[in-house]
Design a protein around this motif. Structure first.
Motif, PDB file in Angstrom:
ATOM      1  N   PRO A  89       0.828  -1.221   0.000  1.00 17.01           N
ATOM      2  CA  PRO A  89       0.000   0.000   0.000  1.00 17.01           C
ATOM      3  C   PRO A  89       0.854   1.259   0.000  1.00 17.01           C
ATOM      4  O   PRO A  89       0.663   2.174   0.788  1.00 17.01           O
ATOM      5  N   VAL A  90       1.827   1.292  -0.885  1.00 16.89           N
ATOM      6  CA  VAL A  90       2.752   2.416  -1.001  1.00 16.89           C
ATOM      7  C   VAL A  90       2.820   2.821  -2.462  1.00 16.89           C
ATOM      8  O   VAL A  90       2.937   1.969  -3.342  1.00 16.89           O
ATOM      9  N   VAL A  91       2.730   4.100  -2.725  1.00 12.95           N
ATOM     10  CA  VAL A  91       2.863   4.597  -4.098  1.00 12.95           C
ATOM     11  C   VAL A  91       4.347   4.752  -4.411  1.00 12.95           C
ATOM     12  O   VAL A  91       5.019   5.606  -3.843  1.00 12.95           O
ATOM     13  N   VAL A  92       4.849   3.926  -5.290  1.00 14.30           N
ATOM     14  CA  VAL A  92       6.280   3.917  -5.620  1.00 14.30           C
ATOM     15  C   VAL A  92       6.572   5.028  -6.613  1.00 14.30           C
ATOM     16  O   VAL A  92       5.928   5.123  -7.659  1.00 14.30           O
TER      17      VAL A  92
ATOM     18  N   SER B  19       6.358   8.133   0.276  1.00 18.23           N
ATOM     19  CA  SER B  19       4.933   8.173   0.145  1.00 18.23           C
ATOM     20  C   SER B  19       4.357   8.510   1.492  1.00 18.23           C
ATOM     21  O   SER B  19       5.004   8.364   2.491  1.00 18.23           O
ATOM     22  N   GLU B  20       3.176   8.970   1.515  1.00 17.05           N
ATOM     23  CA  GLU B  20       2.559   9.352   2.765  1.00 17.05           C
ATOM     24  C   GLU B  20       1.253   8.618   2.976  1.00 17.05           C
ATOM     25  O   GLU B  20       0.647   8.114   2.056  1.00 17.05           O
ATOM     26  N   ARG B  21       0.811   8.603   4.228  1.00 16.88           N
ATOM     27  CA  ARG B  21      -0.358   7.850   4.581  1.00 16.88           C
ATOM     28  C   ARG B  21      -1.617   8.462   4.018  1.00 16.88           C
ATOM     29  O   ARG B  21      -1.827   9.658   4.079  1.00 16.88           O
ATOM     30  N   ALA B  22      -2.459   7.666   3.440  1.00 24.30           N
ATOM     31  CA  ALA B  22      -3.760   8.125   2.992  1.00 24.30           C
ATOM     32  C   ALA B  22      -4.712   8.059   4.159  1.00 24.30           C
ATOM     33  O   ALA B  22      -4.491   7.366   5.131  1.00 24.30           O
TER      34      ALA B  22
ATOM     35  N   ALA C  59      -7.199   3.865  -0.174  1.00 24.13           N
ATOM     36  CA  ALA C  59      -6.158   4.568  -0.929  1.00 24.13           C
ATOM     37  C   ALA C  59      -4.800   4.029  -0.515  1.00 24.13           C
ATOM     38  O   ALA C  59      -4.663   3.384   0.511  1.00 24.13           O
ATOM     39  N   GLU C  60      -3.796   4.349  -1.299  1.00 29.88           N
ATOM     40  CA  GLU C  60      -2.473   3.878  -0.987  1.00 29.88           C
ATOM     41  C   GLU C  60      -1.737   4.887  -0.128  1.00 29.88           C
ATOM     42  O   GLU C  60      -1.998   6.065  -0.191  1.00 29.88           O
TER      43      GLU C  60
END
Length: 380
Positions: free
Chosen positions: A99-102, A369-372, A377-378
């Motif tokens: 769950p991380v946007v690379v 990346s940051e927490r949604a 969401a990712e």
């Protein structure tokens, strides 16, 4: 070229900020600072990474003395090969399903695009950075009618206008870093300029957004400074924060480099640390992201710092950094075979012209990346 401790330290702080964004405790309920300390790791570490990527572009092409001719061609080839490797690695990391946007695919694309500006005079680079920061957020909504699929990291549209790291806006950070890297990064005067400019941009970004929102009585897409809003005010604030962090790290690194060793080692192995922590997240499961704990965050941070410090001390260049360096250097033939010495009747033999190696530094970083706010969401 000797590594600059301050740059590695800033990169290390960005890595640790990324870790906090991914697995750090959620304290967004706090009012001091507004949005909690978790807010500090949202968007800013990734912007710092991309600014440092621009600095790396400058160093790979000669720093404050840009290379020309064959050396410029070789520098561009090194950058393009590194960019291609980062794109491939980024696409593979997306397949982990964390769950991380690379960011690596976008990062690689922007890194490659930066080769077009390697010979631009610094005033032109600065002007371009400002223009992208102002016009990019205005142009980006024109693409809203086109589908952007985050699961397709190699889609050019996703790279250009994707939600979290739109290259059409974030290229401003690359150009800013390139302009910074054309300066003498060991000069106290440069450190002071960076700190002053950074403070001014932070005030402009966050103060300006707050003032304009109050005057309008509402917040709009272009007047907010919220993380990942890709507004001109967010870009200004993030750029200012990155310059402030960089100025402090450079200044301290010149005076007390040994005191920064653990964090600078982390920065020297930034890509390895980034990829490694994503592999650990994939192994532990999504709970480490969606239900983070302070203890978990401290374990991630401690292991990364100690492991990077030990590797840097006993081995040297990080494994992924080594791959980027070796493949890109050989592909660009940066250290060609020396020609036979020229025999001069009037004196001793002289070395062949063109020997030596183009200035460079390892600059590949993974991004953050940051927490949604909702598990659908990712985390980015």
């Amino acid at each position: 070229m000797r590594r600059i401790v301050g740059l590695d330290t800033a990169r290390g702080l960005a890595v640790l900020g990324m870790v906090a964004a991914h697995v750090g405790p959620d304290d967004t309920w706090r009012t001091v600072p507004p949005g909690g300390f978790a807010q500090l790791a949202d968007g800013r570490p990734s912007a710092l990474f991309v600014v440092l990527a621009g600095v790396g572009l400058a160093l790979l092409s000669g720093g404050d003395r840009p290379v020309v001719g064959t050396r410029l061609v070789q520098a561009r080839l090194r950058v393009l090969v590194r960019a291609a490797l980062l794109v491939v690695l980024g696409a593979a990391l997306v397949e982990l399903g964390t769950p991380v946007v690379v960011i690596l695919v976008v990062y690689g694309g922007m890194f490659a695009a930066g080769t077009l500006a390697l010979r631009w005079p610094r005033p032109v680079v600065v002007t371009a950075a400002v223009a992208v920061a102002l016009l990019g957020p205005v142009v980006r909504p024109w693409f809203d009618a086109f589908p952007v699929v985050a699961e397709r990291p190699l889609d050019p549209l996703t790279v250009l206008v994707g939600h979290y790291y739109p290259a059409i806006v974030w290229m401003s950070y690359v150009l800013t870093g390139l302009a910074v890297g054309r300066s003498d990064l060991r000069s106290p005067r440069v450190h002071a300029w960076l700190a002053g400019l950074g403070a001014g941009l932070v005030l402009l970004g966050h103060g300006g957004a707050a003032a304009l929102t109050a005057a309008l009585g509402r917040r709009t897409d272009l007047t907010t400074a919220e993380p990942h809003s890709a507004s001109p005010f967010e870009v200004a604030g993030n750029t200012g924060t990155a310059l402030l962090v960089l100025a402090v790290c450079l200044a301290v690194g010149v005076r007390w480099p040994r005191a920064l060793a653990p964090v600078s080692a982390t920065g020297a192995l930034a890509l390895t640390a980034y990829v490694g922590h994503l592999l650990v997240i994939a192994a532990l499961g999504t709970g480490v992201v969606w239900s983070p704990t302070t203890a978990g965050w401290l374990w991630f941070t401690g292991v990364i710092v100690v492991a990077c410090w030990a590797w840097r001390t006993w081995v040297g260049r990080g494994p992924l950094e080594w791959v980027l360096h070796v493949v890109s250097t050989r592909a660009a033939d940066v250290a060609p075979d020396a020609l036979p010495p020229r025999t001069d009747p009037a004196g001793p033999a002289s070395p062949a012209a063109g020997e030596g190696e183009v200035a460079g530094a390892t600059t590949a970083q993974g991004q953050t990346s940051e927490r949604a706010q909702d598990p659908s969401a990712e985390r980015r």
